[in-house]
Design a protein around this motif. Sequence first.
Motif, PDB file in Angstrom:
ATOM      1  N   MET A 173       0.857  -1.201   0.000  1.00 29.93           N
ATOM      2  CA  MET A 173       0.000   0.000   0.000  1.00 29.93           C
ATOM      3  C   MET A 173       0.887   1.244   0.000  1.00 29.93           C
ATOM      4  SD  MET A 173      -2.628   1.027   3.044  1.00 29.93           S
ATOM      5  CE  MET A 173      -3.319   2.649   3.186  1.00 29.93           C
ATOM      6  N   SER A 174       0.678   2.128  -0.985  1.00 22.81           N
ATOM      7  CA  SER A 174       1.472   3.362  -0.981  1.00 22.81           C
ATOM      8  C   SER A 174       0.817   4.363  -0.021  1.00 22.81           C
ATOM      9  CB  SER A 174       1.536   3.939  -2.389  1.00 22.81           C
ATOM     10  OG  SER A 174       0.304   4.472  -2.738  1.00 22.81           O
ATOM     11  N   VAL A 175       1.680   5.057   0.682  1.00 22.01           N
ATOM     12  CA  VAL A 175       1.179   5.951   1.728  1.00 22.01           C
ATOM     13  C   VAL A 175       1.099   7.376   1.201  1.00 22.01           C
ATOM     14  CG1 VAL A 175       1.647   6.852   4.028  1.00 22.01           C
ATOM     15  CG2 VAL A 175       2.173   4.476   3.482  1.00 22.01           C
ATOM     16  N   ASP A 176      -0.042   7.994   1.395  1.00 20.28           N
ATOM     17  CA  ASP A 176      -0.222   9.401   1.026  1.00 20.28           C
ATOM     18  C   ASP A 176       0.364  10.255   2.160  1.00 20.28           C
ATOM     19  OD1 ASP A 176      -1.079  11.973   0.540  1.00 20.28           O
ATOM     20  OD2 ASP A 176      -3.098  11.376  -0.101  1.00 20.28           O
ATOM     21  N   ARG A 177       1.614  10.677   1.962  1.00 20.31           N
ATOM     22  CA  ARG A 177       2.324  11.388   3.039  1.00 20.31           C
ATOM     23  C   ARG A 177       1.603  12.659   3.468  1.00 20.31           C
ATOM     24  NH1 ARG A 177       8.404  10.711   3.520  1.00 20.31           N
ATOM     25  NH2 ARG A 177       8.685   8.591   2.824  1.00 20.31           N
ATOM     26  N   GLU A 178       1.131  13.390   2.461  1.00 19.12           N
ATOM     27  CA  GLU A 178       0.459  14.661   2.771  1.00 19.12           C
ATOM     28  C   GLU A 178      -0.755  14.430   3.657  1.00 19.12           C
ATOM     29  OE1 GLU A 178      -2.482  17.551   0.518  1.00 19.12           O
ATOM     30  OE2 GLU A 178      -0.760  16.981  -0.733  1.00 19.12           O
ATOM     31  N   ARG A 179      -1.479  13.377   3.318  1.00 15.67           N
ATOM     32  CA  ARG A 179      -2.698  13.060   4.055  1.00 15.67           C
ATOM     33  C   ARG A 179      -2.373  12.597   5.485  1.00 15.67           C
ATOM     34  NH1 ARG A 179      -8.340  12.643   2.021  1.00 15.67           N
ATOM     35  NH2 ARG A 179      -9.337  12.635   4.026  1.00 15.67           N
ATOM     36  N   VAL A 180      -1.333  11.790   5.589  1.00 16.07           N
ATOM     37  CA  VAL A 180      -0.943  11.314   6.922  1.00 16.07           C
ATOM     38  C   VAL A 180      -0.505  12.501   7.787  1.00 16.07           C
ATOM     39  CG1 VAL A 180       0.723   9.922   8.214  1.00 16.07           C
ATOM     40  CG2 VAL A 180      -0.308   9.026   6.110  1.00 16.07           C
ATOM     41  N   LEU A 181       0.258  13.394   7.172  1.00 15.40           N
ATOM     42  CA  LEU A 181       0.736  14.558   7.922  1.00 15.40           C
ATOM     43  C   LEU A 181      -0.445  15.422   8.369  1.00 15.40           C
ATOM     44  CD1 LEU A 181       3.190  16.235   8.852  1.00 15.40           C
ATOM     45  CD2 LEU A 181       3.078  17.451   6.686  1.00 15.40           C
ATOM     46  N   HIS A 182      -1.414  15.590   7.467  1.00 11.13           N
ATOM     47  CA  HIS A 182      -2.558  16.451   7.775  1.00 11.13           C
ATOM     48  C   HIS A 182      -3.510  15.794   8.775  1.00 11.13           C
ATOM     49  CE1 HIS A 182      -6.591  18.180   6.994  1.00 11.13           C
ATOM     50  NE2 HIS A 182      -5.918  19.304   6.927  1.00 11.13           N
ATOM     51  N   ASP A 183      -3.935  14.601   8.440  1.00 12.03           N
ATOM     52  CA  ASP A 183      -5.003  13.971   9.232  1.00 12.03           C
ATOM     53  C   ASP A 183      -4.522  13.429  10.570  1.00 12.03           C
ATOM     54  OD1 ASP A 183      -6.391  14.556   6.991  1.00 12.03           O
ATOM     55  OD2 ASP A 183      -7.128  12.529   6.580  1.00 12.03           O
ATOM     56  N   VAL A 184      -3.238  13.049  10.603  1.00 10.46           N
ATOM     57  CA  VAL A 184      -2.715  12.517  11.865  1.00 10.46           C
ATOM     58  C   VAL A 184      -1.723  13.499  12.491  1.00 10.46           C
ATOM     59  CG1 VAL A 184      -1.520  10.613  12.986  1.00 10.46           C
ATOM     60  CG2 VAL A 184      -3.050  10.155  11.048  1.00 10.46           C
ATOM     61  N   GLY A 185      -0.701  13.845  11.708  1.00  5.00           N
ATOM     62  CA  GLY A 185       0.380  14.680  12.244  1.00  5.00           C
ATOM     63  C   GLY A 185      -0.120  15.979  12.846  1.00  5.00           C
ATOM     64  N   LYS A 186      -1.058  16.613  12.176  1.00  2.00           N
ATOM     65  CA  LYS A 186      -1.550  17.887  12.690  1.00  2.00           C
ATOM     66  C   LYS A 186      -2.617  17.686  13.751  1.00  2.00           C
ATOM     67  CE  LYS A 186      -0.602  21.381   9.274  1.00  2.00           C
ATOM     68  NZ  LYS A 186      -1.129  22.293   8.258  1.00  2.00           N
ATOM     69  N   TYR A 187      -3.557  16.827  13.432  1.00  3.81           N
ATOM     70  CA  TYR A 187      -4.726  16.743  14.310  1.00  3.81           C
ATOM     71  C   TYR A 187      -4.462  16.039  15.631  1.00  3.81           C
ATOM     72  CZ  TYR A 187      -7.603  18.600  10.536  1.00  3.81           C
ATOM     73  OH  TYR A 187      -8.148  19.407   9.576  1.00  3.81           O
ATOM     74  N   VAL A 188      -3.501  15.095  15.636  1.00  6.37           N
ATOM     75  CA  VAL A 188      -3.285  14.367  16.875  1.00  6.37           C
ATOM     76  C   VAL A 188      -2.779  15.303  17.984  1.00  6.37           C
ATOM     77  CG1 VAL A 188      -0.872  13.697  16.443  1.00  6.37           C
ATOM     78  CG2 VAL A 188      -2.329  12.240  17.848  1.00  6.37           C
ATOM     79  N   ALA A 189      -2.021  16.333  17.575  1.00  7.59           N
ATOM     80  CA  ALA A 189      -1.415  17.208  18.589  1.00  7.59           C
ATOM     81  C   ALA A 189      -2.044  18.599  18.585  1.00  7.59           C
ATOM     82  CB  ALA A 189       0.080  17.320  18.343  1.00  7.59           C
TER      83      ALA A 189
END
Lengths: 111, 557
Positions: free
Chosen positions: A1-17
Motif C-alpha cells: 500500500m502506498s502511503v499518502d504522506r500529505e494526508r498522513v501529515l494532515h489527518d494525523v500529524g496535525k490533528y493528533v497534537a
Amino acid sequence: MSVDRERVLHDVGKYVARTAMNLPEGALVAPALAELMLRDVYGRGDEPRMSETFDALVGETDDPVLGECRDCLQEIDALEGDARAGDVDALTRIATLARSISERLKAWARA
Amino acid sequence: MGARVTHPTKVLIVDDGDRYVELLHALLRDLRYATRCTLPGPCWECPHRVGCELTHAHDWAEAREVLARDSSVDAVLLDVRFELPEQRLLGSADEPLEERQRLQGLRILDAIRHLRPDVPVVLMTSEEAIGLERAAPLAADEYVTLAGDDAFDAQSLASLVSRLVARRRRYDDDDSYVWGQSKAMRALRHGVITRIRTGLPLLVLGETGTGKSALAERVIHAQSSRRAGPFVGVDLAALPDTLVASELFGSVKGAFSGAVDRPGRFEQAHGGTLFLDEIGNLPADAQRMLLLALQDGRVTRLGDTRPRDVDVRLVAATHVDLERRVREGSFRADLYARLNPAMAFELPALRERRADLRELCEALVRRRFAEGTNHDRLAAYQKAVGIGGPVLATFAVGKEDPPAEGVAFVFTEESWKRMRAHPWPGNMRELEYFLASASLMTLETDLDAAEQGRASLLGARLPVSASLVSQLLERSWVAPDAEGSSPLASGAIEPRAQLKEVVRDLETALFERLFEETDGDFEAMAARLLEGDPAENARRVRLRFNQLGLRVRELRR
C-alpha cells in the motif's frame, strides 16, 4: 500500500497534537483542554480514533518512523481509561506522545 | 473623525469541522469571534455552547453570511481542506470531487477577496500542502498568509493574527491617505497594496482631481521598499513641451541657450520613485527618451554623451485614454507597454464612492486646520471663546454632540443632503476646496465676532450656514472631459443678462482653476494660456487676474 504522506501529515500529524502542542511539556492539563485533547486522540461519537485513522492511511508498513508512531498511538489507546478518569500522569503522557507523533511525522513527510 | 477606538481583534473562522474552533475559543480568549449566532457575549460563556453549530462558518455560504452582516471582522482564519458534500463546495462540477475538497479553501479565498478584499486571511496550511504552483501567487498577496506550522500553535497563531491586523490598521490609521470603506476603494486598496510589492512600474488612471498624485506619494512610494529614497513628482501638464526633456533628464552647460549643469528628475529620484503625472501629455521626443531610460536604466543629460545609471520605480498617471492615444499614433506603443498597463488601476470618481464622503470630510477638515496659518486662526478662536486643550477641528452634521476636544464645523442636515447629492465633477480636489472655503469663512466670521466681544454666543460648535453651502456648491466646478480637450463644462454656466457676463464668469472660473493647479505660479499659468515667453506673459496674466476681481490672498486661503 502506498502511503499518502500529505494526508498522513494532515489527518494525523496535525490533528493528533492539535491541543497537545499548546500545552507546555510536563504541565498539568486543564479540564477544558483535557476534554479537547481526548477528543483529538479518541474521537467523539462515531468519529474514528486517531489510531484507526492512522491504520486506515498507513496500513502495513516497514517504515521505522511510522512504526514508532503506531507504537505511540497504541500507548495512547491503552491510557484511555485512566485519562478519562482524570489521571494527571496519563493526561500529561498522552500530551507528550501526541506531540512526539506530530514531530516525527513532520520530519518524515519532509524527508 | 475623532480619536480611533481600538478594539480586540475579531476573527472569523471558516472550517468544515468544529474542533479547531473549540481549541481557539479555549486558548485565545483575548480575541473576539465573528459567529453565525447573534447572541451577545463570548461563546465559552454561552449555555448552549456544547454542540453549537453557529460558532463559525463551515463553508462559503455561511462565511458569506457572516461577512456580509459583520463589517467589523478584522481577519479570517481559513482552512484549506473541506470534506463537504459536492453541493456545498465552490468550483466546477467538472473538477474531481477530491481535488475540490482538497483545495476548497483557495476557492473560498477567491470569493472572500471579491466580497471583502481588505480583510487579511490566514490560510491554515503550509506551502507544501497546497503545492508550490498554487502557493506562489498567494505569497505576493499582502493580505494572505500561510500559517504553516503556526496553524495549531495558538500563541504563534495569535501573534501572527495580531501582526496582520496591526499592519492593516496602520494602513487604516494613516491619516495621510483616506481610503474609506466604499466597495470601490476597498477593492482598489487590495489591488494597490499587492502591486506595490512587485516593484514594477505602475500606471494610475482616474479623472482629474481623484487623488492620483496623493496615492502615488502617500501610498505607493510610502509603503514600498523604496520609501527611504526620494519621491519625485513631475506634472507634465504644467511643463511646456520644450522644457520636458531637460526637466526629466537634466542638462549640461551649453546644451541649449541658457542651459546649466543640472541633474534631471530621473537622477533626483535615484533609489526612489519617479511620479510622472499626466503622462499622456508627454511630447514625442520625450517619449522616445523615456523609453530608452526605462529600457536601459540609464539617462543621458541633454548635451552630454555620458549615460548615468538610475534606479527608479516609475509611477505614471493619466486621465486620458492612453490606449486610444496609442491607436491614434500619438503615444508610443512600446512606451505604453513599459508602463505596465496590465497592472494599471483606476481611482474611482468621488461620485462613485459617496459612501466615503463623511470620512473624507472629517479627514479633510482635520487636516486643513492641523498646521500653519489655519491652525493659528483656530487657536485664536479657541482662546477667544475659552476652549482649552488641543487645537483641532472636526466635521459634524446636524445635532451631533459637540466634540470632546477642539471645535466642530457643523453642517445642517439639509446641507449634508445636498453634499451627498452633489456630483463633485472636480472630485477630491473640489471637495477639499469646498470644505476649506466653508470652514474658513465660518471661522473668520465667528472669530471676528469673538474678537468684538460677542463670544458668549459662540462655542465648540461652529454652524456652517446652509446658504453658504448652497452658494459654494452652486458655483460649479470646471471639469475637463475625458480627453481634457474642453476645459469648461456646460454645467459651469449660469444664465446672465448679457453674454459678456457669461464669458467673464467662465474666464474667472478658468483663472481660479489655473491658479489652483499651478499653486499660484503666474508664469506657469501664462505657459498654459499663451504662446511666447512665459515670464513676459505672466505680467499680462496677472493683470487680467486682477481685472477679474480675483485676489491672491483670498484664493490662497
